[in-house]
Design a protein around this motif. Structure first.
Motif, PDB file in Angstrom:
ATOM      1  N   GLY A   1       0.819  -1.208   0.000  1.00 58.29           N
ATOM      2  CA  GLY A   1       0.000   0.000   0.000  1.00 58.29           C
ATOM      3  C   GLY A   1       0.853   1.257   0.000  1.00 58.29           C
ATOM      4  N   ARG A   2       0.204   2.339  -0.220  1.00 52.52           N
ATOM      5  CA  ARG A   2       0.867   3.630  -0.381  1.00 52.52           C
ATOM      6  C   ARG A   2       1.401   4.200   0.931  1.00 52.52           C
ATOM      7  N   TYR A   3       0.748   3.893   2.043  1.00 49.65           N
ATOM      8  CA  TYR A   3       1.088   4.547   3.305  1.00 49.65           C
ATOM      9  C   TYR A   3       2.122   3.800   4.140  1.00 49.65           C
ATOM     10  N   ALA A   4       2.305   2.528   3.899  1.00 49.75           N
ATOM     11  CA  ALA A   4       3.280   1.752   4.688  1.00 49.75           C
ATOM     12  C   ALA A   4       4.688   2.350   4.609  1.00 49.75           C
ATOM     13  N   PRO A   5       5.201   2.665   3.413  1.00 48.47           N
ATOM     14  CA  PRO A   5       6.557   3.232   3.381  1.00 48.47           C
ATOM     15  C   PRO A   5       6.656   4.577   4.089  1.00 48.47           C
ATOM     16  N   LEU A   6       5.578   5.349   4.046  1.00 50.76           N
ATOM     17  CA  LEU A   6       5.586   6.643   4.733  1.00 50.76           C
ATOM     18  C   LEU A   6       5.629   6.448   6.245  1.00 50.76           C
ATOM     19  N   GLY A   7       4.983   5.390   6.715  1.00 56.33           N
ATOM     20  CA  GLY A   7       5.035   5.075   8.145  1.00 56.33           C
ATOM     21  C   GLY A   7       6.442   4.721   8.591  1.00 56.33           C
ATOM     22  N   TYR A   8       7.111   3.913   7.807  1.00 58.90           N
ATOM     23  CA  TYR A   8       8.495   3.534   8.130  1.00 58.90           C
ATOM     24  C   TYR A   8       9.411   4.753   8.074  1.00 58.90           C
ATOM     25  N   ALA A   9       9.245   5.571   7.021  1.00 57.25           N
ATOM     26  CA  ALA A   9      10.075   6.768   6.882  1.00 57.25           C
ATOM     27  C   ALA A   9       9.832   7.731   8.042  1.00 57.25           C
ATOM     28  N   GLY A  10       8.571   7.930   8.377  1.00 54.94           N
ATOM     29  CA  GLY A  10       8.233   8.829   9.485  1.00 54.94           C
ATOM     30  C   GLY A  10       8.772   8.333  10.804  1.00 54.94           C
ATOM     31  N   MET A  11       8.692   7.030  11.015  1.00 53.94           N
ATOM     32  CA  MET A  11       9.217   6.454  12.243  1.00 53.94           C
ATOM     33  C   MET A  11      10.729   6.675  12.338  1.00 53.94           C
ATOM     34  N   LEU A  12      11.454   6.365  11.271  1.00 51.23           N
ATOM     35  CA  LEU A  12      12.902   6.536  11.294  1.00 51.23           C
ATOM     36  C   LEU A  12      13.265   8.010  11.465  1.00 51.23           C
ATOM     37  N   PHE A  13      12.565   8.882  10.767  1.00 52.09           N
ATOM     38  CA  PHE A  13      12.832  10.311  10.873  1.00 52.09           C
ATOM     39  C   PHE A  13      12.627  10.797  12.308  1.00 52.09           C
ATOM     40  N   ASN A  14      11.471  10.537  12.861  1.00 55.28           N
ATOM     41  CA  ASN A  14      11.153  11.046  14.198  1.00 55.28           C
ATOM     42  C   ASN A  14      12.049  10.449  15.273  1.00 55.28           C
ATOM     43  N   ILE A  15      12.294   9.167  15.179  1.00 54.30           N
ATOM     44  CA  ILE A  15      13.150   8.528  16.186  1.00 54.30           C
ATOM     45  C   ILE A  15      14.585   9.044  16.070  1.00 54.30           C
ATOM     46  N   SER A  16      15.113   9.109  14.858  1.00 55.01           N
ATOM     47  CA  SER A  16      16.514   9.539  14.706  1.00 55.01           C
ATOM     48  C   SER A  16      16.699  10.998  15.109  1.00 55.01           C
ATOM     49  N   MET A  17      15.768  11.867  14.761  1.00 50.01           N
ATOM     50  CA  MET A  17      15.917  13.275  15.117  1.00 50.01           C
ATOM     51  C   MET A  17      15.734  13.500  16.619  1.00 50.01           C
ATOM     52  N   THR A  18      14.830  12.775  17.245  1.00 55.52           N
ATOM     53  CA  THR A  18      14.673  12.874  18.703  1.00 55.52           C
ATOM     54  C   THR A  18      15.915  12.346  19.394  1.00 55.52           C
ATOM     55  N   TRP A  19      16.440  11.257  18.892  1.00 51.92           N
ATOM     56  CA  TRP A  19      17.667  10.668  19.441  1.00 51.92           C
ATOM     57  C   TRP A  19      18.819  11.665  19.335  1.00 51.92           C
ATOM     58  N   LEU A  20      18.930  12.344  18.212  1.00 51.17           N
ATOM     59  CA  LEU A  20      19.942  13.395  18.025  1.00 51.17           C
ATOM     60  C   LEU A  20      19.729  14.520  19.038  1.00 51.17           C
TER      61      LEU A  20
END
Length: 188
Positions: free
Chosen positions: A131-150
């Protein structure tokens, strides 16, 4: 590994931008400033990049290619995924200075757009029915987690954070509830 001269020119431009970002606000850095710092002409800059943000995209693309080239296996089980996420987080942490400069310049959107595009391309090839939204979920998760971790100074260990990310993907049961159940409870 030998690179074509075009690669070196792009690398000089990339390094020039990050050096300038240490000294000046991103908005005040001109194409001429970057070209001069890189030791290239303005025409050479425009031969490789249309705008400054393209340099940041090149930065992500360059290190993605190196990461992909270094992969020795494809994950087949939870432990393999943990190892792969650890490698991604290690790469991210090794580039702390650059990500802090990107954050300071308010260019996080370039990182998120890059993740969205690449996860979408990967899902299209490897998981076309997701589906169209699954990759956006993974990207959003990695983005938010990595930036918060930073932002938090990498307080959590790579190992612990990798397990958390994989647990979110695998929906493993914890104390009789899945992570998904916990998210639903938090949203209520």
């Amino acid at each position: 590994m030998e690179y074509p001269s075009e690669h070196y020119t792009k690398h000089y431009i990339l390094e020039a931008l990050f050096k300038l970002m240490k000294e000046y606000e991103y908005e005040k850095i001109s194409i001429i400033d970057i070209a001069n710092k890189a030791g290239v002409g303005r025409a050479t800059f425009y031969r490789h990049f249309k705008k400054k943000e393209d340099i940041i995209v090149y930065y992500f693309e360059h290190y993605k290619k190196e990461f992909v080239a270094s992969r020795r296996f494809y994950p087949r089980c939870r432990e393999d995924y943990i190892k792969q996420v650890e490698e991604v987080l290690t790469l991210f942490k090794n580039h702390t200075e650059q990500f802090k400069l990107i954050r300071k310049a308010h260019l996080e959107y370039v990182y998120l757009e890059y993740l969205n595009k690449n996860f979408s391309n990967m899902f299209e090839e490897e998981h076309p029915n997701a589906g169209r939204y699954a990759p956006l979920g993974y990207a959003g998760m990695l983005f938010n987690i990595s930036m918060t971790w930073l932002d938090e100074g990498f307080e959590e260990s790579i190992e612990s954070l990798s397990k958390t990310i994989v647990d979110l993907i695998y929906f493993e049961k914890t104390a009789g509830k899945s992570v998904f159940d916990a998210v639903l409870t938090a949203l209520q």
